[in-house]
Design a protein around this motif. Structure first.
Motif, PDB file in Angstrom:
ATOM      1  N   TYR A   1       0.874  -1.161   0.000  1.00 31.04           N
ATOM      2  CA  TYR A   1       0.000   0.000   0.000  1.00 31.04           C
ATOM      3  C   TYR A   1       0.917   1.217   0.000  1.00 31.04           C
TER       4      TYR A   1
ATOM      5  N   LEU B   1      -2.575  12.450   6.659  1.00 33.36           N
ATOM      6  CA  LEU B   1      -2.689  11.656   5.442  1.00 33.36           C
ATOM      7  C   LEU B   1      -3.264  12.508   4.323  1.00 33.36           C
TER       8      LEU B   1
ATOM      9  N   LYS C   1      -3.973   7.916  -0.430  1.00 31.52           N
ATOM     10  CA  LYS C   1      -3.435   6.568  -0.309  1.00 31.52           C
ATOM     11  C   LYS C   1      -3.886   5.707  -1.479  1.00 31.52           C
TER      12      LYS C   1
ATOM     13  N   LEU D   1      -4.608   1.766  -2.122  1.00 29.99           N
ATOM     14  CA  LEU D   1      -4.760   0.437  -1.526  1.00 29.99           C
ATOM     15  C   LEU D   1      -4.969  -0.610  -2.612  1.00 29.99           C
TER      16      LEU D   1
ATOM     17  N   SER E   1       3.657   0.473   2.903  1.00 30.03           N
ATOM     18  CA  SER E   1       3.356  -0.546   3.890  1.00 30.03           C
ATOM     19  C   SER E   1       3.044  -1.837   3.156  1.00 30.03           C
ATOM     20  N   GLU E   2       3.628  -2.934   3.599  1.00 27.07           N
ATOM     21  CA  GLU E   2       3.302  -4.216   3.000  1.00 27.07           C
ATOM     22  C   GLU E   2       1.869  -4.579   3.329  1.00 27.07           C
ATOM     23  N   THR E   3       1.176  -5.195   2.364  1.00 29.88           N
ATOM     24  CA  THR E   3      -0.205  -5.579   2.590  1.00 29.88           C
ATOM     25  C   THR E   3      -0.266  -6.771   3.528  1.00 29.88           C
ATOM     26  N   GLY E   4      -1.381  -6.889   4.233  1.00 24.58           N
ATOM     27  CA  GLY E   4      -1.537  -8.015   5.136  1.00 24.58           C
ATOM     28  C   GLY E   4      -0.882  -7.783   6.476  1.00 24.58           C
ATOM     29  N   GLY E   5      -1.509  -8.333   7.502  1.00 29.99           N
ATOM     30  CA  GLY E   5      -0.924  -8.241   8.839  1.00 29.99           C
ATOM     31  C   GLY E   5      -0.994  -6.839   9.394  1.00 29.99           C
TER      32      GLY E   5
ATOM     33  N   GLN F   1       0.063  -3.059  10.250  1.00 28.64           N
ATOM     34  CA  GLN F   1       0.668  -2.017   9.441  1.00 28.64           C
ATOM     35  C   GLN F   1       2.072  -1.712   9.945  1.00 28.64           C
ATOM     36  N   LYS F   2       3.022  -1.736   9.030  1.00 30.44           N
ATOM     37  CA  LYS F   2       4.370  -1.298   9.348  1.00 30.44           C
ATOM     38  C   LYS F   2       4.787  -0.367   8.236  1.00 30.44           C
ATOM     39  N   VAL F   3       4.667   0.915   8.501  1.00 33.66           N
ATOM     40  CA  VAL F   3       4.879   1.925   7.481  1.00 33.66           C
ATOM     41  C   VAL F   3       6.332   2.372   7.475  1.00 33.66           C
TER      42      VAL F   3
END
Lengths: 115, 114
Positions: free
Chosen positions: B32, B46, B49, B51, B94-98, B100-102
């Motif tokens: 994302y 923000l 974005k 998605l 941010s990687e999708t899934g799980g 959020q780690k931006v």
């Protein structure tokens, strides 16, 4: 309008002293983040909470930094002892669920100066 | 691991001129993408974005960004800037899934000149 509250806005502390920052997330937000933003750089995640549990603290310098969110609501980030290199903006953010597609809302930050 | 590159640290532009702020990302999985804006001594807000779905996303204040998977880019554009657009802009991934780690880029300071 709901917002993330942080205090203090500004903090000046001497090297080797202890310092603490407080964050109150938006009501109902399960996920709380602490970021550090060094001047001229983007924010870097220090710690992420899901309710009262830490889900990511891989970038938190655990020898001097600690964070807690005891009741799963507000949170405190502490530095002891502070070092000159800790001078930065400390940002708190919260999101409803913490999943990758959920918007995070940021507070105004605490600007820390270590002298 | 994911990363974001914002090559331009500062972009000066005259009022009412168009602007493009560049962002390239690197990731081995689906992502994302986000643009955040930071006004002086404020937190981040923000702006827009991506998605899924349409690769062109728009904000309420006239900015748009296009996700280009082949070029791994997510450049931010505005056809006519205003003085009030003066701020620092951060691209983030941010990687999708799980959870959020931006990961944020280093930011681009947009300076609108009257």
């Amino acid at each position: 309008e709901a917002e993330v509250a942080q205090s203090p806005r500004y903090k000046i502390t001497e090297k080797s002293q202890a310092v603490a920052f407080w964050c109150d997330p938006i009501s109902g937000h399960a996920t709380l983040y602490w970021y550090r933003q060094i001047l001229g750089q983007g924010p870097e995640l220090l710690v992420q909470f899901q309710d009262e549990s830490v889900v990511d603290d891989s970038q938190l310098p655990k020898d001097r930094f600690s964070a807690e969110r005891l009741k799963g609501v507000d949170s405190t980030l502490k530095i002891q002892p502070a070092e000159l290199g800790d001078s930065a903006m400390y940002l708190c953010a919260s999101s409803f669920s913490g999943t990758a597609n959920t918007e995070a809302f940021f507070g105004q930050g605490t600007r820390l100066t270590v002298v | 691991a994911q990363s974001v590159t914002q090559l331009d640290s500062q972009v000066p532009v005259f009022e009412e001129a168009p602007v493009e702020l560049r962002c390239n990302y690197s990731s081995s999985v689906s992502v994302y993408l986000f643009w955040y804006v930071q006004y002086p001594n404020q937190g981040l807000q923000l702006l827009l974005k991506y998605l899924s779905g349409s690769t062109l996303v728009e904000s309420i204040n006239g900015f748009e960004a296009e996700f280009n998977k082949s070029q791994t880019s997510f450049h931010l554009r505005k056809p006519s800037v205003h003085i009030s657009d003066t701020a620092e802009y951060f691209c983030a991934v941010s990687e999708t899934g799980g959870y959020q780690k931006v990961t944020f880029g280093t930011g681009t300071k947009l300076q609108v000149i009257p």
